[in-house]
Enzyme design. Structure first.
Site, PDB file in Angstrom:
ATOM      1  CB  ILE A 588      32.488  42.223  25.435  1.00 26.80           C
ATOM      2  CG1 ILE A 588      31.984  41.640  26.756  1.00 26.80           C
ATOM      3  CG2 ILE A 588      31.520  41.987  24.309  1.00 26.80           C
ATOM      4  CD1 ILE A 588      30.691  42.284  27.235  1.00 26.80           C
ATOM      5  N   GLY A 589      35.590  41.428  26.789  1.00 31.46           N
ATOM      6  CA  GLY A 589      36.602  41.984  27.685  1.00 31.46           C
ATOM      7  C   GLY A 589      37.248  40.891  28.504  1.00 31.46           C
ATOM      8  N   GLY A 591      38.436  39.980  32.568  1.00 32.64           N
ATOM      9  CA  GLY A 591      38.436  40.323  33.993  1.00 32.64           C
ATOM     10  C   GLY A 591      39.610  39.609  34.650  1.00 32.64           C
ATOM     11  CD  GLU A 592      41.902  39.116  40.343  1.00 33.01           C
ATOM     12  OE1 GLU A 592      40.818  39.421  40.845  1.00 33.01           O
ATOM     13  OE2 GLU A 592      42.849  38.652  40.990  1.00 33.01           O
ATOM     14  CD  GLU A 595      39.087  34.674  28.320  1.00 32.67           C
ATOM     15  OE1 GLU A 595      38.611  33.738  29.003  1.00 32.67           O
ATOM     16  OE2 GLU A 595      40.304  34.816  28.109  1.00 32.67           O
ATOM     17  CB  VAL A 596      33.752  40.036  30.349  1.00 32.95           C
ATOM     18  CG1 VAL A 596      32.304  40.476  30.506  1.00 32.95           C
ATOM     19  CG2 VAL A 596      34.505  40.193  31.657  1.00 32.95           C
ATOM     20  CG  ASP A 732      37.580  50.314  42.673  1.00 31.01           C
ATOM     21  OD1 ASP A 732      38.073  51.441  42.494  1.00 31.01           O
ATOM     22  OD2 ASP A 732      37.934  49.306  42.033  1.00 31.01           O
TER      23      ASP A 732
HETATM   24  N1  ADE Z   1      31.515  44.576  30.604  1.00 32.20           N
HETATM   25  C1  ADE Z   1      31.479  44.091  31.834  1.00 32.20           C
HETATM   26  N2  ADE Z   1      30.214  43.874  32.211  1.00 32.20           N
HETATM   27  C2  ADE Z   1      29.428  44.232  31.187  1.00 32.20           C
HETATM   28  C3  ADE Z   1      28.046  44.276  30.983  1.00 32.20           C
HETATM   29  N3  ADE Z   1      27.225  43.897  31.911  1.00 32.20           N
HETATM   30  N4  ADE Z   1      27.588  44.737  29.822  1.00 32.20           N
HETATM   31  C4  ADE Z   1      28.453  45.137  28.888  1.00 32.20           C
HETATM   32  N5  ADE Z   1      29.762  45.137  29.017  1.00 32.20           N
HETATM   33  C5  ADE Z   1      30.250  44.695  30.163  1.00 32.20           C
END
Ligand code: ADE
Length: 968
Positions: A588-589, A591-592, A595-596, A732
């Protein structure tokens, strides 16, 4: 005017019997219609993008019999850019289509009978346009249309005066997300202080005033212009200060004086500021007296009666030696010594030495000040004549040394002979020979002998003596020189000293032993206590700013860096999860660190919950692993509904878990996400369905009620209140670091101190080398890294602004440098469109320069709670206040609006009056029911206008609900 094909120019009467000129076409019976109507050539002027507003009526096809196949209810709008007029030439193929225009309201035969005009208004944007002008064309394809008006316009930020600078008409950029930076020119008699700048926004609004001009010398600011100072007034400095009255003893005749001139016999010294009164030289000193003995003559006087209006008073002493006749005077030679000096004296006394014994001296003493040298006539002086012809019937005999020691000398003398007066006492004056007479000591004695103590060893002293009788002092005796003995010559005192040293040494040693024992015992105890301190104790110790502050009874945050072994910190605060319990589903994404992903976690109670899994990509070094896990060590300490919850971590390799086989059976995603490199590392947190707040708001622009938005803000504030109670400073806070779940609950995420900033794409390097998200950060944190809960409060204010503007970028496209500068100058973000006054006031409260003045999070939460309980306090929008009231803070009541027209005027949307009326929204009640789709449908095409209208409708709805007894 339009050139035409089958279109007809027809003049009709409206319902009020006023003529209206229209172009009409109505060939609904015949198929394949293609009738064009073209405008004249329209000069573009400065526009880069033009708006075309069409007002027309359109006949409902259903109301015409027998036309079902041929009758149309739309027409097409085209444009063609050219540098010149083409006269009557017209080639449809050169034209580009702008849009198909449909009517929201079509009229029927019945309406015609009732003479009801169902007017439609549609606005379309055309651009960017680069040629000198354009044509518009209307293609009819078989509809029954009457074109009532076509308005072609463009938007500009109008000429304005701000901070004594003028800004010209400016056309906004075509790209509506960036601003045009415009430099202002100072008005007449003003000059630049900092380059005056404004930014022109897409809607033709001026934003973010920076820099300023200030009135020149001799001019003062009034109503945005610089006016000359009146006679009798002056202004010596540039700046927005007022002209001042001329200081005492000065005047200005003309207008625009930079300084005032001095009256006659009054002056201004070179260094006198123009604000100072004019002054004059002082009168002479008064009451000069002298005191004479055989070596010194002391002159003393009183200050002048008139200081001339100044304080820089000094005195000069001039000496003349005179013969028997008063006119036989000449200036004294160099032989006379004045202590401290003869000129530039600041005290009212001077000592004269080395004068001759039998002479007449005249001393002239003058007072001077800073303007004395401006007069060219002789200055008045005070004079005194002194005869040094004195002597000593009271002189004592020779001063004899009886004995000398290392620090003392004993002296004695013979008492004066032939003395009829009673001797009161003797005064012995002495000083170190090396140091001259400038500083001396003296001692008095009634007997003709004295022991002088406190002297330095092996030092030569000069002694002299005088007698005091009932008639006063005699002159001093001649000077005698005697020396003290050296260190070794005085055995007795040496022994004494040895004794003292031995005693001190023995005492000191004993003390040393006692102290050493004391420190050893207490030191060991402290060390022992420290090494025994359990993790619980550590948790109760606040390590903020490097100081351990015990905080009894309250759980406080522990910096994981205080653990020698960071892995120990992770295991103390985070549960280890067996990776076989995790099922990864989607990336879904990023990070540094890696992946997330989203996925499922099987809980120990065999339930499955949705989770987000942050992974550390393969090939990491130990430092990266430690930094990655630091976030878990921090998050694991928190337990609050508005802080993202940590489910656990995966840190141990498969060997440690014994059975890791099920992970190898996972899909490619796992390979991508979990990196099976032997030592997968993951942080598992609760899943937040709506992702990060900034993108969520941007995706749902204008979709929430004010109360919903305040609810989100309340959640964030409550989360940060928890953090600040724990002694944790986030550093932040920004909408991108807030996550939103399916119930719109907002939770604070992204922990990890400095790492957070490394990870944040918004963070920029400052001049001090730190990486900081400038737009979200308090000034003191930017300038000297002073991060605190108060700096978090500043960032929270920015988050409020992001929320109320549906994810707009704070300070738009301004550079970081300009943001810092504008904040320094006192500029603060304006209220977003449709923002209740109270919320903007809270933002401004969070953006106070003085950090102690910013609100505490506990106050923010209770304030927002009150707003939610009493939503009528959210009714007043900043636009309403700006539009209606002179001073902010006056609350607007919607009862004031009796008609839709009034309401639209109040939100500066008057241009849509006819659209509302034409669409049948004629009461406030009916408007309160409108959705954003309705607003779009009646012809409000611009997003900004839609948002302004919708948020005002929300407020209106609230008020009406409230009036009807509705309470949230
Ligand atoms: N992106 C980063 N952390 C998340 C989370 N806990 N739930 C959904 N999207 C995210």
């Amino acid at each position: 005017t339009f050139s035409r094909s089958l279109w007809d120019a027809i003049t009709e009467m409206d319902e009020h019997n006023r003529p209206i000129h229209t172009f009409q076409v109505c060939h609904v019976m015949e198929p394949n219609q293609n009738n064009w109507l073209r405008s004249n050539w329209i000069f573009r002027q400065a526009a880069q993008k033009v708006y075309v507003e069409l007002r027309f009526t359109l006949r409902d096809c259903n109301s015409i019999p027998w036309v079902s196949g041929t009758c149309k209810e739309t027409f097409n709008l085209f444009y063609y850019e050219t540098d010149e007029s083409h006269g009557v030439k017209f080639k449809p193929s050169q034209y580009t289509k702008i849009d198909t225009i449909a009517a929201d309201e079509s009229f029927t035969q019945m309406d015609l009978g009732d003479r009801i005009l169902k007017l439609n208004t549609e606005v379309r944007e055309v651009g960017p346009i680069s040629r000198k002008g354009l044509y518009l064309a209307f293609q009819d394809i078989g509809a029954c249309i009457a074109l009532v008006s076509v308005r072609v316009y463009y938007k500009k930020c109008p000429f304005t005066l701000r901070n004594l600078a003028s800004f010209p008409d400016t056309v906004p950029r075509v790209d509506s997300s960036s601003l045009v930076e415009v430099r202002g020119a100072c008005v007449e008699h003003a000059e630049e202080r900092d380059t005056p700048k404004l930014y022109c926004g897409a809607d033709g609004d001026w934003l973010v005033p920076l820099g300023k001009c200030v009135c020149s010398v001799g001019y003062e600011e009034m109503d945005g212009a610089c006016f000359a100072c009146r006679p009798g007034f002056y202004k010596a400095f540039t700046g927005n200060i007022k002209c001042s009255k001329c200081p005492p003893h000065s005047f200005s005749y003309g207008e625009g004086a930079a300084v005032c001139h001095c009256e006659k016999a009054f002056y201004r010294a070179e260094r006198d500021p123009p604000t100072m009164a004019c002054t004059r030289p002082p009168s002479p000193p008064r009451n000069v007296v002298f005191n004479l003995n055989d070596t010194c003559l002391q002159l003393e006087w009183s200050p002048p009666s008139d200081m001339g209006g100044r304080r820089d008073l000094t005195y000069n002493v001039l000496c003349k030696r005179c013969g028997p006749e008063p006119d036989q005077c000449q200036l004294c030679g160099e032989e006379l010594r004045f202590v401290p000096r003869p000129q530039g004296l600041t005290n009212t006394t001077v000592t004269v030495m080395d004068f001759s014994a039998h002479a007449n001296y005249t001393f002239e003493i003058e007072s001077l000040n800073g303007v004395s040298k401006m007069i060219n006539y002789p200055r008045p002086v005070a004079a005194i004549t002194v005869s040094t012809d004195q002597g000593g019937p009271f002189m004592v005999g020779m001063l004899k040394k009886d004995w000398a020691a290392q620090n003392s000398i004993a002296l004695s003398w013979l008492e004066p002979e032939q003395i009829s007066l009673l001797v009161v006492d003797y005064e012995v004056k002495y000083y170190e020979k090396e140091h001259e007479e400038l500083s001396y000591s003296s001692t008095r004695t009634k007997a003709p002998s004295v022991i002088i103590t406190g002297l330095k060893p092996s030092t030569c002293y000069v002694f002299s003596l005088r007698t005091r009788t009932s008639a006063g002092h005699s002159a001093y005796s001649p000077k005698y020189e005697y020396e003290t003995t050296d260190d070794t010559s005085d055995m007795a005192s040496d022994q004494g000293q040895v004794l003292v040293i031995v005693t001190a040494a023995v005492g000191g040693f004993t003390l040393l032993i006692i102290l050493t024992l004391f420190f050893l015992i207490t030191g060991r105890c402290q060390w022992y206590i420290k090494s025994k301190m359990s993790s619980d104790d550590k948790r109760r110790t606040n390590y903020q700013n490097g100081h351990a502050l015990p905080y009894p009874g309250v759980k406080t945050y522990v910096d994981p860096d205080t653990y020698e072994d960071p892995t120990q910190a992770v295991h103390e605060f985070a549960k280890e999860i067996d990776p076989t319990r995790i099922r990864i589903e989607r990336v879904i994404g990023a990070g540094e660190f890696g992946e997330v992903c989203s996925g499922r976690l099987r809980t120990l109670g065999k339930r499955e919950i949705a989770v987000a899994i942050k992974t550390l990509k393969g090939g990491y070094v130990e430092r990266q692993r430690r930094d990655f896990l630091r976030e878990a060590s921090i998050m694991g300490q928190f337990d609050d509904p508005n802080i993202i919850r940590l489910e656990g971590v995966v840190t141990r390799s498969k060997e440690d878990h014994g059975n890791f086989t099920s992970l190898t059976g996972l899909t490619d995603l796992v390979v991508l996400c979990a990196v099976i490199s032997g030592r997968p590392v993951m942080i598992v947190v609760e899943y937040m369905e709506n992702g990060s707040l900034d993108s969520f708001l941007r995706k749902h622009d204008g979709h929430f009620t004010v109360i919903q938005l305040v609810g989100m803000l309340r959640g964030i504030a409550s989360g940060v209140r928890y953090l600040s109670d724990m002694g944790y400073v986030h550093r932040d806070l920004a909408a991108r670091n807030i996550l939103v779940n399916s119930n719109l609950v907002c939770k604070v995420s992204d922990f990890g101190l400095s790492r957070v900033l490394e990870d944040d794409p918004e963070a920029a390097y400052t001049t001090t080398g730190g990486k900081i998200p400038i737009r979200w950060t308090a000034p003191e944190a930017i300038s000297y890294r002073k991060f605190s809960s108060a700096s978090d409060a500043w960032s929270y204010g920015i988050v409020m602004w992001e929320v109320m503007s549906y994810g707009e970028r704070p300070y738009w496209e301004m550079s970081n440098q300009d943001v810092i500068l504008s904040i320094e100058e006192g500029y603060r973000l304006p209220a977003p469109m449709g923002c209740p006054v109270v919320l903007h006031q809270l933002m401004l409260h969070c953006w106070q320069k003085e950090r102690s003045q910013r609100p505490k999070f506990t106050d923010v939460v209770s304030f927002l709670d009150k707003l939610i309980r009493n939503p009528s306090s959210l009714l007043a929008l900043v636009e309403d206040i700006q539009g209606l009231a002179e001073s902010p803070g006056e609350v607007v009541d919607y009862h004031m609006f009796i008609s839709i027209g009034d309401w639209l005027d109040s939100i500066k949307m008057s241009q849509y009056k006819s659209s509302f009326v034409a669409a049948g929204f004629s009461t406030l009640d009916s408007v309160a029911q409108m959705s954003i789709e309705d607003v779009r449908r009646i012809g409000v095409v611009l997003i900004g206008h839609q948002r302004r209208i919708v948020s005002s409708i929300q407020t209106l709805r609230l008020q009406l609900l409230h009036e009807n007894g509705f309470h949230v």
